[in-house]
Motif scaffolding. Structure first.
Motif, PDB file in Angstrom:
ATOM      1  N   GLY B  54      34.739  -1.711  -8.605  1.00 30.75           N
ATOM      2  CA  GLY B  54      34.850  -1.499 -10.036  1.00 30.75           C
ATOM      3  C   GLY B  54      33.637  -1.850 -10.871  1.00 30.75           C
ATOM      4  N   LEU B  55      32.435  -1.862 -10.284  1.00 36.52           N
ATOM      5  CA  LEU B  55      31.234  -2.070 -11.088  1.00 36.52           C
ATOM      6  C   LEU B  55      30.888  -0.782 -11.827  1.00 36.52           C
ATOM      7  N   THR B  56      30.384  -0.913 -13.076  1.00 29.81           N
ATOM      8  CA  THR B  56      29.991   0.275 -13.827  1.00 29.81           C
ATOM      9  C   THR B  56      28.600   0.723 -13.392  1.00 29.81           C
ATOM     10  N   ALA B  79      30.543 -11.573  -5.051  1.00 31.51           N
ATOM     11  CA  ALA B  79      30.896 -12.699  -5.918  1.00 31.51           C
ATOM     12  C   ALA B  79      31.557 -12.220  -7.203  1.00 31.51           C
ATOM     13  N   MET B  80      31.012 -11.125  -7.780  1.00 36.07           N
ATOM     14  CA  MET B  80      31.570 -10.621  -9.037  1.00 36.07           C
ATOM     15  C   MET B  80      32.961 -10.029  -8.827  1.00 36.07           C
ATOM     16  N   SER B  81      33.165  -9.332  -7.709  1.00 35.62           N
ATOM     17  CA  SER B  81      34.471  -8.726  -7.477  1.00 35.62           C
ATOM     18  C   SER B  81      35.506  -9.792  -7.149  1.00 35.62           C
ATOM     19  N   ALA B  84      34.023 -14.912  -8.992  1.00 29.98           N
ATOM     20  CA  ALA B  84      33.392 -16.216  -8.808  1.00 29.98           C
ATOM     21  C   ALA B  84      32.729 -16.670 -10.103  1.00 29.98           C
ATOM     22  N   GLY B  85      32.573 -17.982 -10.267  1.00 33.57           N
ATOM     23  CA  GLY B  85      31.908 -18.534 -11.441  1.00 33.57           C
ATOM     24  C   GLY B  85      30.416 -18.304 -11.371  1.00 33.57           C
ATOM     25  N   LEU B  86      29.757 -18.524 -12.515  1.00 28.05           N
ATOM     26  CA  LEU B  86      28.324 -18.261 -12.607  1.00 28.05           C
ATOM     27  C   LEU B  86      27.532 -19.112 -11.622  1.00 28.05           C
TER      28      LEU B  86
END
Lengths: 115, 254
Positions: B54-56, B79-81, B84-86
């Motif tokens: 689901g990344l744009t 990590a984004m999917s 995960a935290g920054l």
């Protein structure tokens, strides 16, 4: 917290901090660390060997412990694909394309046959 | 774009200016080669994964532009999917990108033209350091005149970067989701290509030994010390290969 995660700018903060800064800083450190390092020095040969072994570690990890679609392929087929790549590479006089095509042929063909 | 600024900056001596622009163009021409095609295919495999989670398109392009190192991009995507935290994402990505440091250290002495090379030039072109450009540079630059190396590398790196960004955008918009065996094949492209091109770029038997040791030690360290495995593989594998090569070639001097 969920408001932060859901907001439109959160992905961009992630890309800037966890993406850009986390990768680019190593390149900058590398530029400064290279200092007066000479191309013909022994230290340079050692650094090159370390970089080479590190990339080899990544190669092994990508083949043996992949995430996603490649992870569905049985490990023996992945190793068979790499091995046939090496054979194809050597048979056709160290031709890069020969190695890649024979590895891909075994992996894609073998996996299509299995599923 | 950045590199044309560089040419202007060096432009006091007209022949120098001509030389830089000429080598920059030669580098740009050199970018249309098999490694670039393979990198494009590998990024096609990545866009397929990115769409799945689901990344744009904007996010995909920004990641490619700012990070320019496929394994690290895949780590950040994961990590984004996973939400995960920054901080934890930054640590995971930083660990996967450590390799860029010794790669840059090893490339800079090849690129540098004595004191005439400015540090900020090096900082800019260091962005192009990734396996494809690194292997290409380590193989081709040493046979070129020193003054040609930096503009050539800038031309090569920026062209590969631009072409891959375009093909990535195109494949995100046009290609249907790649599935099954073909998708697995695209993911396998990166390690297979890395392996053969590293082998071709190795200058000494020490480099070849480092490659083979890394392939063996990588999984061992991954099993026993996950997280620190890549650094350990690099230092242990590289040092053992280097010392072995030193003993084998310079036994008389030692």
């Amino acid at each position: 917290m969920s408001e932060v995660y859901g907001s439109w700018w959160w992905p961009y903060v992630m890309i800037l901090v966890a993406g850009f800064l986390a990768t680019e800083c190593w390149r900058w450190i590398g530029v400064f660390a290279s200092g007066k390092l000479r191309e013909d020095s022994l230290l340079f040969a050692w650094v090159r060997a370390v970089a080479t072994a590190l990339i080899a570690g990544i190669i092994a990890r990508l083949v043996l412990f992949p995430e996603g679609v490649l992870g569905d392929v049985p490990v023996w087929l992945r190793l068979a694909a790499v091995a046939s790549g090496v054979v194809g590479y050597k048979l056709l006089n160290d031709r890069l394309m020969a190695g890649i095509i024979s590895a891909e042929f075994v992996l894609i063909g073998g996996w299509a046959f299995l599923i | 774009m950045t590199s044309s600024d560089m040419d202007i900056d060096e432009g006091e001596d007209p022949s120098e200016f001509e030389g830089g622009a000429y080598w920059f163009r030669q580098g740009a021409k050199g970018a249309f080669c098999l490694p670039t095609l393979i990198l494009m295919m590998a990024f096609v495999g990545f866009t397929s994964l990115a769409r799945e989670v689901g990344l744009t398109l904007t996010e995909v392009l920004l990641m490619s532009l700012f990070m320019w190192a496929l394994p690290s991009i895949v780590v950040l995507t994961g990590a984004m999917s996973a939400g995960a935290g920054l901080i934890s994402a930054a640590i995971a990505v930083a660990l996967s990108a450590v390799r860029l440091m010794p790669m840059t250290v090893a490339l800079m002495p090849v690129l540098r033209d004595g004191k005439r090379t400015k540090t900020w030039h090096m900082l800019i072109v260091s962005h192009f350091v990734a396996v494809t450009a690194w292997v290409f540079a380590m193989r081709n630059l040493p046979s070129m005149p020193r003054a040609a190396r930096l503009p050539f590398f800038a031309g090569f790196g920026s062209t590969v970067h631009f072409v891959v960004l375009c093909s990535t955008a195109l494949s995100y918009m046009v290609l249907p989701a790649v599935e099954g065996p073909i998708a697995a094949g695209l993911v396998l492209l990166t390690p297979i290509y890395f392996m053969f091109s590293m082998y071709q770029a190795s200058r000494t038997s020490g480099d070849k030994a480092a490659l083979i040791l890394g392939l063996i030690l990588g999984p061992v360290f991954y099993h026993f010390f996950p997280g620190a495995d890549l650094l350990l593989t690099g230092f242990v594998g590289g040092t053992v290969a280097f010392v072995g090569w030193l003993f084998a070639t310079r036994r008389a001097e030692l």
